[in-house]
Design a protein around this motif. Structure first.
Motif, PDB file in Angstrom:
ATOM      1  N   ASN A 121      24.400 -42.794 -26.768  1.00 46.78           N
ATOM      2  CA  ASN A 121      24.807 -44.078 -27.337  1.00 46.78           C
ATOM      3  C   ASN A 121      25.765 -43.864 -28.521  1.00 46.78           C
ATOM      4  O   ASN A 121      25.460 -43.150 -29.475  1.00 46.78           O
ATOM      5  N   GLY A 122      26.936 -44.509 -28.414  1.00 45.75           N
ATOM      6  CA  GLY A 122      27.947 -44.386 -29.459  1.00 45.75           C
ATOM      7  C   GLY A 122      28.814 -43.147 -29.360  1.00 45.75           C
ATOM      8  O   GLY A 122      29.743 -42.983 -30.165  1.00 45.75           O
ATOM      9  N   GLU A 123      28.535 -42.277 -28.388  1.00 44.75           N
ATOM     10  CA  GLU A 123      29.322 -41.050 -28.244  1.00 44.75           C
ATOM     11  C   GLU A 123      30.491 -41.276 -27.280  1.00 44.75           C
ATOM     12  O   GLU A 123      30.494 -42.213 -26.474  1.00 44.75           O
ATOM     13  N   GLN A 124      31.462 -40.392 -27.353  1.00 48.34           N
ATOM     14  CA  GLN A 124      32.621 -40.465 -26.470  1.00 48.34           C
ATOM     15  C   GLN A 124      32.220 -40.059 -25.056  1.00 48.34           C
ATOM     16  O   GLN A 124      31.458 -39.106 -24.861  1.00 48.34           O
ATOM     17  N   ILE A 125      32.727 -40.806 -24.054  1.00 52.32           N
ATOM     18  CA  ILE A 125      32.382 -40.479 -22.669  1.00 52.32           C
ATOM     19  C   ILE A 125      32.925 -39.106 -22.307  1.00 52.32           C
ATOM     20  O   ILE A 125      32.248 -38.315 -21.642  1.00 52.32           O
ATOM     21  N   GLY A 126      34.147 -38.817 -22.720  1.00 53.78           N
ATOM     22  CA  GLY A 126      34.684 -37.465 -22.536  1.00 53.78           C
ATOM     23  C   GLY A 126      35.215 -37.228 -21.145  1.00 53.78           C
ATOM     24  O   GLY A 126      35.754 -38.113 -20.493  1.00 53.78           O
ATOM     25  N   GLY A 127      35.009 -35.993 -20.674  1.00 54.06           N
ATOM     26  CA  GLY A 127      35.591 -35.589 -19.409  1.00 54.06           C
ATOM     27  C   GLY A 127      36.988 -35.039 -19.613  1.00 54.06           C
ATOM     28  O   GLY A 127      37.337 -34.561 -20.705  1.00 54.06           O
ATOM     29  N   ARG A 128      37.793 -35.121 -18.582  1.00 56.33           N
ATOM     30  CA  ARG A 128      39.178 -34.653 -18.712  1.00 56.33           C
ATOM     31  C   ARG A 128      39.991 -35.639 -19.540  1.00 56.33           C
ATOM     32  O   ARG A 128      39.774 -36.839 -19.508  1.00 56.33           O
ATOM     33  N   LYS A 129      40.975 -35.098 -20.254  1.00 62.14           N
ATOM     34  CA  LYS A 129      41.804 -35.951 -21.101  1.00 62.14           C
ATOM     35  C   LYS A 129      42.668 -36.900 -20.286  1.00 62.14           C
ATOM     36  O   LYS A 129      43.067 -37.953 -20.772  1.00 62.14           O
ATOM     37  N   LYS A 130      42.973 -36.537 -19.072  1.00 63.76           N
ATOM     38  CA  LYS A 130      43.758 -37.414 -18.219  1.00 63.76           C
ATOM     39  C   LYS A 130      42.926 -38.575 -17.673  1.00 63.76           C
ATOM     40  O   LYS A 130      43.476 -39.487 -17.069  1.00 63.76           O
ATOM     41  N   SER A 131      41.637 -38.525 -17.880  1.00 61.78           N
ATOM     42  CA  SER A 131      40.765 -39.598 -17.371  1.00 61.78           C
ATOM     43  C   SER A 131      41.062 -40.898 -18.098  1.00 61.78           C
ATOM     44  O   SER A 131      41.349 -40.920 -19.307  1.00 61.78           O
ATOM     45  N   SER A 132      40.972 -42.023 -17.361  1.00 59.01           N
ATOM     46  CA  SER A 132      41.288 -43.338 -17.933  1.00 59.01           C
ATOM     47  C   SER A 132      40.235 -43.795 -18.934  1.00 59.01           C
ATOM     48  O   SER A 132      40.503 -44.658 -19.765  1.00 59.01           O
ATOM     49  N   PHE A 133      39.009 -43.240 -18.860  1.00 55.31           N
ATOM     50  CA  PHE A 133      37.962 -43.639 -19.807  1.00 55.31           C
ATOM     51  C   PHE A 133      37.535 -42.444 -20.680  1.00 55.31           C
ATOM     52  O   PHE A 133      36.376 -42.337 -21.088  1.00 55.31           O
ATOM     53  N   TYR A 134      38.481 -41.553 -20.974  1.00 54.18           N
ATOM     54  CA  TYR A 134      38.171 -40.386 -21.796  1.00 54.18           C
ATOM     55  C   TYR A 134      37.808 -40.794 -23.214  1.00 54.18           C
ATOM     56  O   TYR A 134      36.876 -40.252 -23.820  1.00 54.18           O
ATOM     57  N   TYR A 135      38.513 -41.763 -23.784  1.00 50.47           N
ATOM     58  CA  TYR A 135      38.302 -42.167 -25.168  1.00 50.47           C
ATOM     59  C   TYR A 135      37.308 -43.326 -25.312  1.00 50.47           C
ATOM     60  O   TYR A 135      37.088 -43.800 -26.425  1.00 50.47           O
ATOM     61  N   ASP A 136      36.750 -43.788 -24.213  1.00 46.47           N
ATOM     62  CA  ASP A 136      35.758 -44.863 -24.291  1.00 46.47           C
ATOM     63  C   ASP A 136      34.428 -44.324 -24.817  1.00 46.47           C
ATOM     64  O   ASP A 136      34.132 -43.123 -24.691  1.00 46.47           O
ATOM     65  N   LEU A 137      33.648 -45.214 -25.408  1.00 45.67           N
ATOM     66  CA  LEU A 137      32.352 -44.832 -25.985  1.00 45.67           C
ATOM     67  C   LEU A 137      31.215 -45.407 -25.129  1.00 45.67           C
ATOM     68  O   LEU A 137      31.351 -46.468 -24.522  1.00 45.67           O
ATOM     69  N   TRP A 138      30.107 -44.683 -25.134  1.00 42.52           N
ATOM     70  CA  TRP A 138      28.909 -45.156 -24.436  1.00 42.52           C
ATOM     71  C   TRP A 138      28.237 -46.271 -25.241  1.00 42.52           C
ATOM     72  O   TRP A 138      28.087 -46.163 -26.451  1.00 42.52           O
ATOM     73  N   ASN A 139      27.862 -47.335 -24.539  1.00 42.96           N
ATOM     74  CA  ASN A 139      27.032 -48.394 -25.117  1.00 42.96           C
ATOM     75  C   ASN A 139      25.787 -48.509 -24.246  1.00 42.96           C
ATOM     76  O   ASN A 139      25.713 -49.342 -23.326  1.00 42.96           O
ATOM     77  N   ILE A 140      24.836 -47.650 -24.523  1.00 45.27           N
ATOM     78  CA  ILE A 140      23.677 -47.503 -23.655  1.00 45.27           C
ATOM     79  C   ILE A 140      22.397 -47.624 -24.476  1.00 45.27           C
ATOM     80  O   ILE A 140      22.338 -47.167 -25.623  1.00 45.27           O
ATOM     81  N   LYS A 141      21.403 -48.256 -23.882  1.00 45.35           N
ATOM     82  CA  LYS A 141      20.131 -48.473 -24.573  1.00 45.35           C
ATOM     83  C   LYS A 141      18.985 -48.349 -23.573  1.00 45.35           C
ATOM     84  O   LYS A 141      19.070 -48.852 -22.451  1.00 45.35           O
ATOM     85  N   TYR A 142      17.910 -47.715 -24.001  1.00 43.32           N
ATOM     86  CA  TYR A 142      16.723 -47.606 -23.148  1.00 43.32           C
ATOM     87  C   TYR A 142      15.906 -48.889 -23.249  1.00 43.32           C
ATOM     88  O   TYR A 142      15.643 -49.393 -24.347  1.00 43.32           O
ATOM     89  N   LEU A 143      15.498 -49.426 -22.100  1.00 42.56           N
ATOM     90  CA  LEU A 143      14.718 -50.664 -22.039  1.00 42.56           C
ATOM     91  C   LEU A 143      13.246 -50.310 -21.860  1.00 42.56           C
ATOM     92  O   LEU A 143      12.821 -49.892 -20.776  1.00 42.56           O
ATOM     93  N   SER A 144      12.508 -50.472 -22.919  1.00 38.10           N
ATOM     94  CA  SER A 144      11.082 -50.147 -22.871  1.00 38.10           C
ATOM     95  C   SER A 144      10.325 -51.194 -22.050  1.00 38.10           C
ATOM     96  O   SER A 144      10.576 -52.402 -22.159  1.00 38.10           O
ATOM     97  N   LYS A 145       9.404 -50.735 -21.213  1.00 38.31           N
ATOM     98  CA  LYS A 145       8.556 -51.583 -20.360  1.00 38.31           C
ATOM     99  C   LYS A 145       9.370 -52.459 -19.403  1.00 38.31           C
ATOM    100  O   LYS A 145       8.900 -53.502 -18.952  1.00 38.31           O
ATOM    101  N   PHE A 146      10.580 -52.024 -19.111  1.00 41.53           N
ATOM    102  CA  PHE A 146      11.424 -52.772 -18.168  1.00 41.53           C
ATOM    103  C   PHE A 146      11.442 -52.034 -16.838  1.00 41.53           C
ATOM    104  O   PHE A 146      11.678 -50.827 -16.794  1.00 41.53           O
ATOM    105  N   LYS A 147      11.175 -52.790 -15.758  1.00 37.68           N
ATOM    106  CA  LYS A 147      11.139 -52.214 -14.419  1.00 37.68           C
ATOM    107  C   LYS A 147      12.285 -52.771 -13.583  1.00 37.68           C
ATOM    108  O   LYS A 147      12.846 -53.819 -13.879  1.00 37.68           O
ATOM    109  N   TRP A 148      12.601 -52.043 -12.536  1.00 32.77           N
ATOM    110  CA  TRP A 148      13.694 -52.457 -11.658  1.00 32.77           C
ATOM    111  C   TRP A 148      13.392 -53.791 -10.972  1.00 32.77           C
ATOM    112  O   TRP A 148      14.315 -54.550 -10.657  1.00 32.77           O
TER     113      TRP A 148
END
Length: 254
Positions: A121-148
């Motif tokens: 969360n908040g980190e750079q997605i990374g990968g190859r520099k030529k990637s279109s989402f190389y500079y994008d950041l993760w916006n991810i959160k764990y959902l406690s007690k959440f089921k599919w």
């Protein structure tokens, strides 16, 4: 082939005696129950992470390739963007592919899901520099007690709400269309009446008649007469005189 074998097996089971048939059914029911319990136990061990933003050009396949290096992934669901936004972006010369607004990722292990969310969360997605989402950041959160299952229920509810809203909009549009068509027909009828009156007045003016007669005829009041019953006063006097004569004859009066 498996289905054919299953059908043949079922046919052979139906030929068994009743006692053995009940025994086979009980065993199948027991195995099915055990399988459901195992699936429920596996589902309880799973963890779901929520992605509030999906970078452009990111799809479920690429997302699985990136996140699978951190842990085993069970399922991924990404919400497609609104069709109007997609059309607007294509007209503006942007990315012409399918875009997504948010997503959910189900890991087979809760601890892995928690670790991935806290680490990325908040980190750079990374990968190859030529990637279109190389500079994008993760916006991810764990959902406690959440089921599919909660996600599938929410999706089904949103779809039902969307269909109901669409049905209401279609009904309102149909009412407006019917009202407009009714007004158009009414306007045409009034226009045809005016045209006929104009033609009639022209014919009368050619024949030498004036329009004043027509106006007087239209302005004349219609007086209706209804038939009335004659009064019964005379008949009542006759009956009264007849009754007196009859009483005088009976009692000997003059």
């Amino acid at each position: 082939m498996a289905d054919e074998e299953q059908i043949e097996l079922d046919d052979s089971i139906m030929e068994l005696p009743d006692a053995e048939l009940e025994k086979v059914k009980a065993e199948r029911k027991k195995r099915r129950k055990e399988r459901l319990l195992k699936e429920a136990a596996k589902a309880n061990k799973r963890g779901v992470c929520y992605l509030s933003r999906i970078p452009p050009r990111m799809d479920p396949l690429k997302l699985r390739q990136i996140l699978s290096q951190y842990g085993e992934i069970e399922r991924i669901y990404l919400t497609p963007e609104d069709p109007t936004a997609h059309v607007h972006r294509k007209k503006a010369g942007g990315f012409r592919g399918q875009g997504f607004t948010e997503g959910w990722v189900e890991f087979t292990n809760k601890s892995v899901a928690k670790r991935v969310a806290s680490m990325l969360n908040g980190e750079q997605i990374g990968g190859r520099k030529k990637s279109s989402f190389y500079y994008d950041l993760w916006n991810i959160k764990y959902l406690s007690k959440f089921k599919w299952d909660h996600l599938t229920e929410e999706i089904a509810y949103k779809n039902a709400t969307r269909e109901q809203k669409l049905a209401l909009e279609l009904s309102a549009a149909k009412k407006e269309r019917d009202f407009y068509l009714a007004k158009v027909d009414q306007s045409r009828a009034l226009s045809s009446i005016d045209e006929r009156l104009k033609k009639k007045r022209k014919i009368q003016q050619v024949d030498g008649t004036t329009s004043e007669i027509e106006g007087n005829q239209q302005a004349a009041k219609v007086i209706r007469q209804f038939p009335q019953n004659k009064p019964v006063k005379d008949d009542a006097e006759k009956r009264k005189r007849l009754s007196k004569d009859l009483l005088a004859g009976v009692f000997g009066g003059s």
